[in-house]
Design a protein around this motif. Structure first.
Motif, short mmCIF file in Angstrom:
data_model
loop_
_atom_site.label_atom_id
_atom_site.label_comp_id
_atom_site.label_asym_id
_atom_site.label_seq_id
_atom_site.Cartn_x
_atom_site.Cartn_y
_atom_site.Cartn_z
N GLY A 302 24.56 -23.00 23.30
CA GLY A 302 23.64 -21.91 23.75
C GLY A 302 23.26 -20.81 22.72
N ARG A 303 23.89 -20.71 21.64
CA ARG A 303 23.44 -19.56 20.92
C ARG A 303 22.81 -20.10 19.76
NH1 ARG A 303 29.07 -17.20 20.11
NH2 ARG A 303 28.15 -16.36 18.30
N ASP A 304 22.08 -19.44 18.84
CA ASP A 304 21.32 -19.98 17.75
C ASP A 304 21.83 -19.32 16.49
OD1 ASP A 304 19.93 -22.17 18.48
OD2 ASP A 304 18.08 -21.21 18.53
N ASP A 305 22.65 -18.40 16.52
CA ASP A 305 23.07 -17.47 15.22
C ASP A 305 24.03 -18.48 14.41
OD1 ASP A 305 26.24 -17.21 16.42
OD2 ASP A 305 24.86 -16.72 17.82
N VAL A 306 23.92 -18.19 13.24
CA VAL A 306 24.69 -19.08 12.25
C VAL A 306 26.00 -19.28 12.67
CG1 VAL A 306 25.55 -19.29 9.89
CG2 VAL A 306 23.14 -17.87 10.34
N LEU A 308 30.23 -20.76 12.50
CA LEU A 308 31.19 -20.65 11.55
C LEU A 308 31.76 -22.07 11.78
CD1 LEU A 308 32.70 -17.77 13.13
CD2 LEU A 308 31.47 -17.73 10.79
N MET B 247 27.64 -15.38 26.53
CA MET B 247 27.23 -15.76 24.98
C MET B 247 27.16 -14.30 24.26
SD MET B 247 24.32 -18.46 24.99
CE MET B 247 23.48 -18.57 26.39
N GLU B 250 30.68 -13.52 23.44
CA GLU B 250 31.05 -14.20 22.37
C GLU B 250 30.77 -13.63 21.10
OE1 GLU B 250 30.75 -18.62 24.44
OE2 GLU B 250 29.53 -18.28 22.75
N CYS B 251 29.57 -13.17 20.97
CA CYS B 251 28.88 -12.70 19.74
C CYS B 251 29.58 -11.30 19.59
CB CYS B 251 27.40 -12.44 19.97
SG CYS B 251 26.28 -13.56 19.95
N GLU B 254 33.02 -11.46 18.17
CA GLU B 254 33.01 -12.00 16.73
C GLU B 254 32.64 -10.64 15.93
OE1 GLU B 254 30.60 -15.41 15.90
OE2 GLU B 254 31.75 -16.53 17.55
N ILE B 259 33.32 -10.17 12.05
CA ILE B 259 32.21 -10.97 11.55
C ILE B 259 30.99 -10.70 12.18
CG2 ILE B 259 31.63 -13.36 11.38
CD1 ILE B 259 34.83 -13.82 12.15
N THR B 261 27.99 -10.64 13.98
CA THR B 261 27.16 -11.74 14.82
C THR B 261 25.91 -11.12 15.31
OG1 THR B 261 29.41 -12.89 14.62
CG2 THR B 261 27.43 -13.94 15.85
N PRO B 262 24.90 -11.67 15.24
CA PRO B 262 23.79 -11.10 16.00
C PRO B 262 23.79 -12.17 17.28
CG PRO B 262 22.88 -12.32 14.27
CD PRO B 262 24.23 -12.35 14.13
N TYR B 263 23.08 -11.33 18.44
CA TYR B 263 23.09 -12.11 19.79
C TYR B 263 21.43 -12.75 19.57
CZ TYR B 263 22.05 -13.37 24.35
OH TYR B 263 21.62 -13.79 25.55
N ILE B 264 21.47 -14.08 19.23
CA ILE B 264 20.36 -15.05 19.21
C ILE B 264 20.51 -16.03 20.25
CG2 ILE B 264 18.64 -16.15 17.83
CD1 ILE B 264 19.84 -14.97 15.39
#
Lengths: 309, 400
Positions: A302-306, A308, B247, B250-251, B254, B259, B261-264
């Motif tokens: 669902g997400r597109d961020d880098v 791990l 989502m 989750e971001c 992190e 860590i 983490t941007p929400y994309i």
């Protein structure tokens, strides 16, 4: 029983062809393999000593298979007795590992087995009563594998007695201390009284989950060497809890689904109800490559961020 | 199924993971002192604060909306109210043609309560669904579940009896519908009322950047209460669905764990269930097709199952799909959309995306035959490939 309640089950789950097929096979197995064929064979060979003629009832579930009276009855039973002896051993050593590798233990537990058949049909209204706690899973692993070790020990002792023609081992009577307790404790009390009598208290699959040595044996294959898994569909789970609620084996299916992990559990009997009650199409029972079957470091889609690794 | 079954973790989970659950109401937050005052009189301090206050159901100041028997469907308290009123309800009126309204309708029908459903639009969920699907669901509600569906109709006022209990509603069409229960399901808005007289920047929701940071240091926000300052192209600033909330969580987890983490959000997806019909959607399927897009709609002749493929007119690049009554594999659809597969590729490889239970019929051949007939092509179905499926799952779950 299985046939009557099976019809009710089919009516309830009529929208799923998986359940229709599964229940029809279950009913046929009970009607013909467990009941009609053994009865007919018994009628045709009345002068012979009794031995188990249910083609799908084999050691270690059939705990008396290797007892002296049963081995003798098969040995004296002519070519049919010989066939049942060879078939019984082949089922355990060859057929079960191969089918469990390709299909998971469901080929037996929820498609063929009598105990399983009763649980799936008459036991269906009680399936939600199974204990879902982590502590129950811990107990389950000790108990079911304990019974598996127990039947191996008992059978080894019984076979020693058979081949050495002794009724004692290290001065201990085999019948009193090995055969009788197993037959009473596991054969009657656990599988019969607790397993079926306690449906309304403990749920429908107490015996299959905590006690059945055959389920334990197949469970080891299912967990470590099988193509079967319940696939979790990406990020679609909404944590509603229907799957866990209706799992008769007490597997917390949601715990896996909500983190995107496939369900690979030794206790899963593949009844398919978690998939049927899922309102979002998240769960699918399937056989596929062993590669990536167990994804125990899952990431939800669902997400597109880098991400791990 | 009971309340206990809905808990996602056993009760010991929180303490074991050193999460101190505190059941109370927040009265106010002193951001400058990092201090939270609770209704019980207690107060809490924080190093980092996450505002995940969710949303509240909308009500648009209809006359009489405070009457007993007017409910929303949001939390456990609403469910308890619904249970309380159900036994004395013969007919219920639901206002608002969306996902929650239809769930409420289904719940009421299980108790054999007659349901009148007021939908402002010309068919069910018309701002999201194309006509074909909207009409299929409308028909399913009316024919199979006996819902009195009133389209192009809005609530005007609610009448109550001398005990203050609902006795009827009036509609914009001038009708008076006697009922004992009114369900208001007209969307939600961020639950930010109690934060409004603070330094926190709020418009419709709590304003956050892509790291879900608010304007105040060490204060973050996620979920339904959030309004994104810079939403991605094609995404809404206030996007209140389960999956986006999850989502964001989750971001933020992190980020707070160190860590950043941007929400994309990636390829859009959503799901629901309309009585017996499951719904999944992936990518872009607009209710009204723009000029540069084309579509292909397939519906099973008897069963409640349909697929709506949408693709770019010029390039034939697949942009999205609506699926009704057919389960599809998320990872495969996501990768097809990301990798800009053409509609031909999607249709010929559709067996890879099939997620229906074993022994269920696979309609790939029927679907492709209908497509061939429509555009005069000669496409053929490829066999399912585990190799392709696994590679899609791999790239969907382990980055790019």
């Amino acid at each position: 029983m299985v046939c009557l309640w099976g019809l009710k089950f089919i009516l309830k789950y009529r929208h799923s062809r998986y359940h229709i097929w599964r229940t029809v096979v279950l009913m046929i197995c009970q009607l013909f393999l467990a009941f009609l064929i053994p009865e007919i064979l018994e009628g045709l060979n009345q002068e012979q000593a009794y031995f188990a003629k249910d083609l799908k009832f084999f050691w270690p579930l059939n705990y008396y298979f290797f007892e002296d009276w049963h081995l003798n009855a098969m040995a004296e039973g002519g070519s049919m007795g010989m066939f049942y002896l060879v078939w019984g051993i082949a089922l355990f050593l060859l057929v079960t590992p191969i089918l469990t590798y390709f299909l998971g233990k469901r080929w037996y537990c929820s498609w063929v087995c009598g105990c399983g058949g009763l649980a799936e049909t008459a036991g269906d209204p009680f399936r939600h009563l199974s204990d879902k706690r982590l502590s129950a899973w811990k107990l389950e692993r000790w108990l079911i594998h304990g019974v598996l070790v127990y039947i191996f020990v008992v059978t080894a002792v019984v076979l020693y007695g058979y081949f050495s023609n002794q009724s004692q081992i290290f001065g201990i009577d085999i019948y009193t201390w090995f055969r009788k307790p197993y037959g009473f404790l596991i054969g009657a009390a656990f599988s019969g009284v607790i397993g079926v009598g306690f449906y309304p208290l403990l749920g429908s699959r107490v015996w299959c989950r905590f006690g059945c040595p055959l389920a334990a044996y197949m469970g080891i294959f299912q967990r470590f060497k099988s193509r079967f898994r319940i696939t979790t569909n990406g990020g679609q789970c909404i944590s509603c809890g229907n799957c866990s609620t209706y799992c008769e084996q007490g597997i917390d299916v949601r715990w896996y689904a909500q983190r995107g992990q496939n369900i690979v559990r030794s206790s899963c009997v593949g009844c398919g109800v978690c998939s049927s009650v899922c309102p979002r199409g998240v769960l699918k029972l399937e056989n596929g490559p062993e590669q990536d079957r167990i994804n125990d470091k899952p990431i939800l889609i669902g997400r597109d961020d880098v991400r791990l690794l | 199924m009971k309340f206990e079954h809905t808990k996602p973790y056993e009760d010991w989970f929180w303490e074991k993971n050193r999460i101190d659950l505190c059941f109370d109401h927040v009265e106010n937050i002193q951001f400058e002192n990092k201090l939270i005052r609770l209704r019980s009189g207690q107060s809490k301090t924080y190093d980092k604060l996450v505002l995940a206050t969710g949303s509240v159901p909308n009500r648009y100041d209809w006359p009489g909306q405070e009457a007993n028997g007017v409910i929303s469907l949001y939390g456990l308290q609403d469910l308890e109210l619904l249970e309380k009123y159900s036994s004395t309800t013969k007919r219920a009126v639901i206002v608002g043609g969306g996902l929650i309204g239809i769930e409420l309708a289904e719940m009421l029908r299980t108790r054999n309560i007659e349901v009148t459903y007021l939908v402002r639009e010309p068919y069910f969920w018309a701002n999201i669904l194309p006509t074909e699907e909207g009409e299929m669901i409308s028909k399913h509600m009316q024919q199979d579940h006996h819902i009195d569906l009133q389209l192009n109709s809005e609530l005007k006022q609610i009448f109550s009896d001398s005990n203050g209990r609902v006795e009827a509603v009036g509609t914009t069409k001038g009708e008076r519908i006697p009922c004992e229960l009114v369900g208001i399901t007209v969307g939600v808005r961020p639950n930010v009322e109690f934060l409004k007289n603070s330094d926190l920047e709020i418009e419709r929701g709590i304003l956050v950047n892509e790291f879900l940071e608010t304007n105040i240091p060490d204060v973050f926000s996620c979920g339904d209460c959030v309004q994104h300052r810079n939403p991605q192209a094609g995404r809404k600033a206030v996007e209140q669905v389960w999956y986006t909330g999850r989502m964001m969580g989750e971001c933020l987890g992190e980020t707070i764990a160190g860590i950043s983490t941007p929400y994309i959000p990636g390829v859009w997806f959503n799901s629901a269930k309309f009585f017996d019909i499951e719904y999944q959607t992936y990518g872009e399927v607009p209710a009204k097709l723009p000029n540069d897009m084309s579509d292909f709609y397939w519906q099973h002749p008897e069963k409640k199952a349909s697929l709506h493929f949408v693709f770019q007119k010029e390039s034939e690049v697949f942009s999205g799909i609506n699926s009704f009554g057919i389960r599809l594999r998320h990872a495969v659809l996501e990768q097809w959309i990301k990798e800009q597969k053409t509609i031909e590729y999607v249709l010929t490889h559709f067996r890879d995306a099939w997620f229906e239970p074993e022994f269920h019929k696979n309609y790939s051949h029927e679907i492709i035959a209908a497509f061939n007939q429509k555009i005069g092509s000669n496409l053929k179905v490829e066999t399912k490939s585990w190799k392709r499926i696994l590679s899609h799952i791999k790239s969907a779950t382990y980055g790019h």
